[in-house]
Design an enzyme around this catalytic site. Structure first.
Site, PDB file in Angstrom:
ATOM      1  N   GLY A 114      41.074  28.421  72.233  1.00 16.17           N
ATOM      2  CA  GLY A 114      40.027  29.373  71.846  1.00 16.17           C
ATOM      3  C   GLY A 114      38.967  29.510  72.923  1.00 16.17           C
ATOM      4  O   GLY A 114      38.644  30.627  73.372  1.00 16.17           O
ATOM      5  N   THR A 136      42.305  19.092  74.195  1.00 16.53           N
ATOM      6  CA  THR A 136      42.257  19.232  72.739  1.00 16.53           C
ATOM      7  C   THR A 136      43.056  18.097  72.111  1.00 16.53           C
ATOM      8  O   THR A 136      44.181  17.825  72.539  1.00 16.53           O
ATOM      9  CB  THR A 136      42.820  20.568  72.220  1.00 16.53           C
ATOM     10  OG1 THR A 136      43.028  20.457  70.806  1.00 16.53           O
ATOM     11  CG2 THR A 136      44.155  20.959  72.848  1.00 16.53           C
ATOM     12  N   ILE A 137      42.461  17.469  71.121  1.00 21.99           N
ATOM     13  CA  ILE A 137      43.214  16.412  70.438  1.00 21.99           C
ATOM     14  C   ILE A 137      44.439  16.999  69.750  1.00 21.99           C
ATOM     15  O   ILE A 137      45.395  16.297  69.476  1.00 21.99           O
ATOM     16  CB  ILE A 137      42.356  15.623  69.418  1.00 21.99           C
ATOM     17  CG1 ILE A 137      41.872  16.511  68.270  1.00 21.99           C
ATOM     18  CG2 ILE A 137      41.192  14.941  70.091  1.00 21.99           C
ATOM     19  CD1 ILE A 137      41.350  15.715  67.066  1.00 21.99           C
ATOM     20  N   ASP A 138      44.407  18.313  69.470  1.00 23.44           N
ATOM     21  CA  ASP A 138      45.519  18.946  68.742  1.00 23.44           C
ATOM     22  C   ASP A 138      46.777  19.059  69.616  1.00 23.44           C
ATOM     23  O   ASP A 138      47.879  19.206  69.096  1.00 23.44           O
ATOM     24  CB  ASP A 138      45.120  20.350  68.263  1.00 23.44           C
ATOM     25  CG  ASP A 138      43.818  20.340  67.474  1.00 23.44           C
ATOM     26  OD1 ASP A 138      43.463  19.282  66.937  1.00 23.44           O
ATOM     27  OD2 ASP A 138      43.161  21.398  67.412  1.00 23.44           O
ATOM     28  N   ARG A 173      50.011  -0.622  47.195  1.00 22.77           N
ATOM     29  CA  ARG A 173      49.474   0.725  47.045  1.00 22.77           C
ATOM     30  C   ARG A 173      50.194   1.728  47.928  1.00 22.77           C
ATOM     31  O   ARG A 173      50.825   1.356  48.921  1.00 22.77           O
ATOM     32  CB  ARG A 173      47.988   0.740  47.434  1.00 22.77           C
ATOM     33  CG  ARG A 173      47.105   0.143  46.383  1.00 22.77           C
ATOM     34  CD  ARG A 173      45.677   0.058  46.874  1.00 22.77           C
ATOM     35  NE  ARG A 173      44.789  -0.356  45.783  1.00 22.77           N
ATOM     36  CZ  ARG A 173      43.576  -0.847  45.943  1.00 22.77           C
ATOM     37  NH1 ARG A 173      43.088  -1.006  47.175  1.00 22.77           N
ATOM     38  NH2 ARG A 173      42.841  -1.179  44.911  1.00 22.77           N
ATOM     39  N   MET A 180      43.633  14.934  61.820  1.00 26.16           N
ATOM     40  CA  MET A 180      43.317  16.286  62.304  1.00 26.16           C
ATOM     41  C   MET A 180      44.515  16.889  63.026  1.00 26.16           C
ATOM     42  O   MET A 180      45.612  16.333  63.002  1.00 26.16           O
ATOM     43  CB  MET A 180      42.117  16.223  63.240  1.00 26.16           C
ATOM     44  CG  MET A 180      40.790  16.093  62.545  1.00 26.16           C
ATOM     45  SD  MET A 180      39.461  16.145  63.766  1.00 26.16           S
ATOM     46  CE  MET A 180      38.052  16.437  62.692  1.00 26.16           C
ATOM     47  N   GLU A 233      46.098  17.768  58.557  1.00 27.91           N
ATOM     48  CA  GLU A 233      45.120  18.466  57.705  1.00 27.91           C
ATOM     49  C   GLU A 233      45.577  19.840  57.226  1.00 27.91           C
ATOM     50  O   GLU A 233      45.150  20.303  56.180  1.00 27.91           O
ATOM     51  CB  GLU A 233      43.784  18.585  58.446  1.00 27.91           C
ATOM     52  CG  GLU A 233      43.870  19.354  59.758  1.00 27.91           C
ATOM     53  CD  GLU A 233      42.556  19.376  60.525  1.00 27.91           C
ATOM     54  OE1 GLU A 233      41.521  18.970  59.989  1.00 27.91           O
ATOM     55  OE2 GLU A 233      42.576  19.825  61.686  1.00 27.91           O
ATOM     56  N   HIS A 280      36.467  12.900  62.501  1.00 30.72           N
ATOM     57  CA  HIS A 280      36.012  12.933  63.898  1.00 30.72           C
ATOM     58  C   HIS A 280      36.100  11.590  64.613  1.00 30.72           C
ATOM     59  O   HIS A 280      35.847  11.528  65.812  1.00 30.72           O
ATOM     60  CB  HIS A 280      34.600  13.510  63.954  1.00 30.72           C
ATOM     61  CG  HIS A 280      34.570  14.951  63.538  1.00 30.72           C
ATOM     62  ND1 HIS A 280      34.594  15.329  62.219  1.00 30.72           N
ATOM     63  CD2 HIS A 280      34.588  16.084  64.267  1.00 30.72           C
ATOM     64  CE1 HIS A 280      34.606  16.648  62.146  1.00 30.72           C
ATOM     65  NE2 HIS A 280      34.601  17.136  63.370  1.00 30.72           N
TER      66      HIS A 280
HETATM   67  O1  F6P Z   1      40.499  21.409  67.524  1.00 33.63           O
HETATM   68  C1  F6P Z   1      40.035  20.105  67.437  1.00 33.63           C
HETATM   69  C2  F6P Z   1      39.628  19.760  66.032  1.00 33.63           C
HETATM   70  O2  F6P Z   1      39.196  18.413  66.002  1.00 33.63           O
HETATM   71  C3  F6P Z   1      40.696  20.013  64.968  1.00 33.63           C
HETATM   72  O3  F6P Z   1      41.697  19.021  64.953  1.00 33.63           O
HETATM   73  C4  F6P Z   1      39.845  20.089  63.719  1.00 33.63           C
HETATM   74  O4  F6P Z   1      40.469  20.882  62.730  1.00 33.63           O
HETATM   75  C5  F6P Z   1      38.591  20.762  64.215  1.00 33.63           C
HETATM   76  O5  F6P Z   1      38.538  20.565  65.617  1.00 33.63           O
HETATM   77  C6  F6P Z   1      37.317  20.248  63.602  1.00 33.63           C
HETATM   78  O6  F6P Z   1      36.272  20.998  64.096  1.00 33.63           O
HETATM   79  P1  F6P Z   1      34.742  20.631  63.903  1.00 33.63           P
HETATM   80  O7  F6P Z   1      34.349  19.708  65.011  1.00 33.63           O
HETATM   81  O8  F6P Z   1      34.041  21.948  64.002  1.00 33.63           O
HETATM   82  O9  F6P Z   1      34.592  19.971  62.574  1.00 33.63           O
END
Ligand code: F6P
Length: 356
Positions: A114, A136-138, A173, A180, A233, A280
């Site tokens: 983005g 990006t962690i993604d 359990r 994320m 998520e 986070h």
């Molecule tokens: O794109 C990175 C990320 O950490 C995603 O994994 C997560 O959905 C999003 O950003 C969370 O964004 P924010 O920091 O705005 O809560």
């Protein structure tokens, strides 16, 4: 030559390694001046422009630190900048003017899909010389096998699974870990494998609740009275359900699927379930050696591209080396988990369920 560097989008571990490498390579290798722009494009909107001249001295000791010394934001797209009355204003010309005011010859932008797409649009409109660095962690950017921050997020999620494993076993359990990754399942898949999860739910493979519960029951029959479920998520069920909520700013966000899964497993199997939402924690903290290495390699390569006058490119990691690819293609090429990926095959081979 005078170059700028900024970090944009959500933070992650390893950004400081990039900044440090950019400064060391640019100043010591080429004799360039480097300006660190504060808080992504927000810094270029300030008057005077919010930027600091960076020297090897000023980046001393930051390699192992999480976050970004330049700060960042994933809000305030300059093409649709939110106004107090709720309307959106195009402030792109002000940002472009900020670049000119700093007298920059080139800009190195560190971001995800983005934010790199926004920077690219600004570069086109303003005639900037831009080089991108993927973070990006993604780990979902096109044309790069790895982005800065992913490795650290995976280590954090794996450690969480290790910890949940022992407490799950102590209490018989079913532990659900929500991680994320936005629309990609890379963190869930990689950490799930490394952390010995029994069920991995990723957005690329829609899940059926009956299948998830069948795995929990199967383990019980084998005498294992606990299970670990890792869920990305943004997963969706075969009938299309996702878990989102609207935050106080009116933005729709992912979150809450862990609770949905845990409640449903408890209802259908009678198991005692608990949920951990890692959030986070996956983005903060000290970067892994791999993120430090990747950030350093990317920073050096980005400056080399600037020096060679090769702009509108993004540095990328392919086959254990740094290459460069067209920035436009990287931004456009969202990289999800391929359901036929080798790691998916490995997981299935280990008996891990994807809920399908
Ligand atoms: O794109 C990175 C990320 O950490 C995603 O994994 C997560 O959905 C999003 O950003 C969370 O964004 P924010 O920091 O705005 O809560």
């Amino acid at each position: 030559m005078r170059i700028g560097v900024l970090t944009s989008g959500g933070d992650c571990a390893g950004l400081n390694a990039v900044i440090r490498a950019v400064v060391l390579r640019a100043v010591r290798g080429y004799g360039f001046e480097v300006y660190g722009i504060h808080e992504a494009t927000h810094g270029l909107l300030q008057r005077p422009v919010a930027a600091t001249r960076l020297s090897p001295e000023s980046v001393k000791g930051i390699l192992y630190k999480g976050g970004t010394i330049l700060r960042t934001t994933n809000r305030g797209n300059p093409f649709a900048y939110p106004q107090p009355d709720g309307s959106l204003l195009d402030r792109s010309e002000e940002v472009i003017e900020g670049y000119r005011m700093l007298g920059l010859d080139a800009l190195i932008g560190v971001g995800g899909d983005g934010s790199l797409a926004i920077l690219r649009r600004l570069a086109e409109q303003g005639g900037w010389n831009l080089v991108g660095v993927p973070k990006t962690i993604d780990n979902d950017l096109g044309h790069t096998e790895r982005a800065v921050g992913f490795s650290t997020a995976v280590v954090v999620a794996t450690e969480a699974l290790d910890r949940l494993h022992v407490t799950a076993a102590s209490h018989n359990r079913v532990m659900v870990l929500e991680v994320m990754g936005r629309d990609a399942g890379h963190i869930a898949l990689t950490a799930g494998l490394a952390g010995g999860a029994d069920v991995i739910l990723i957005p690329e493979i829609p899940y059926d609740m009956a299948r998830v519960c069948a795995k929990v029951e199967e383990r019980r029959r084998m005498g294992r009275n606990f299970s670990l479920i890792v869920v990305a998520e943004s997963v969706r069920s075969t009938s299309g359900e996702v878990a989102t909520y609207v935050d106080a700013h009116g933005q729709s966000r992912y979150g809450g699927i862990g609770r949905v899964i845990a409640d449903e497993v408890a209802r259908r199997t009678g198991a005692e379930t608990r949920v951990t939402v890692l959030g986070h924690v996956q983005r903060g903290g000290s970067p892994t050696p791999l993120d430090r290495l990747l950030g350093s390699a990317f920073g050096v390569a980005a400056v080399d591209l600037v020096s060679a006058g090769r702009f509108d490119r993004m540095v990328a990691w392919q086959n254990r080396r740094v290459v460069d690819v067209p920035l436009a293609e990287a931004c456009a090429g969202f990289r999800a988990v391929d359901p036929n990926d080798a790691l998916v095959h490995t997981a299935r081979g280990l008996g891990i369920s994807f809920g399908d």
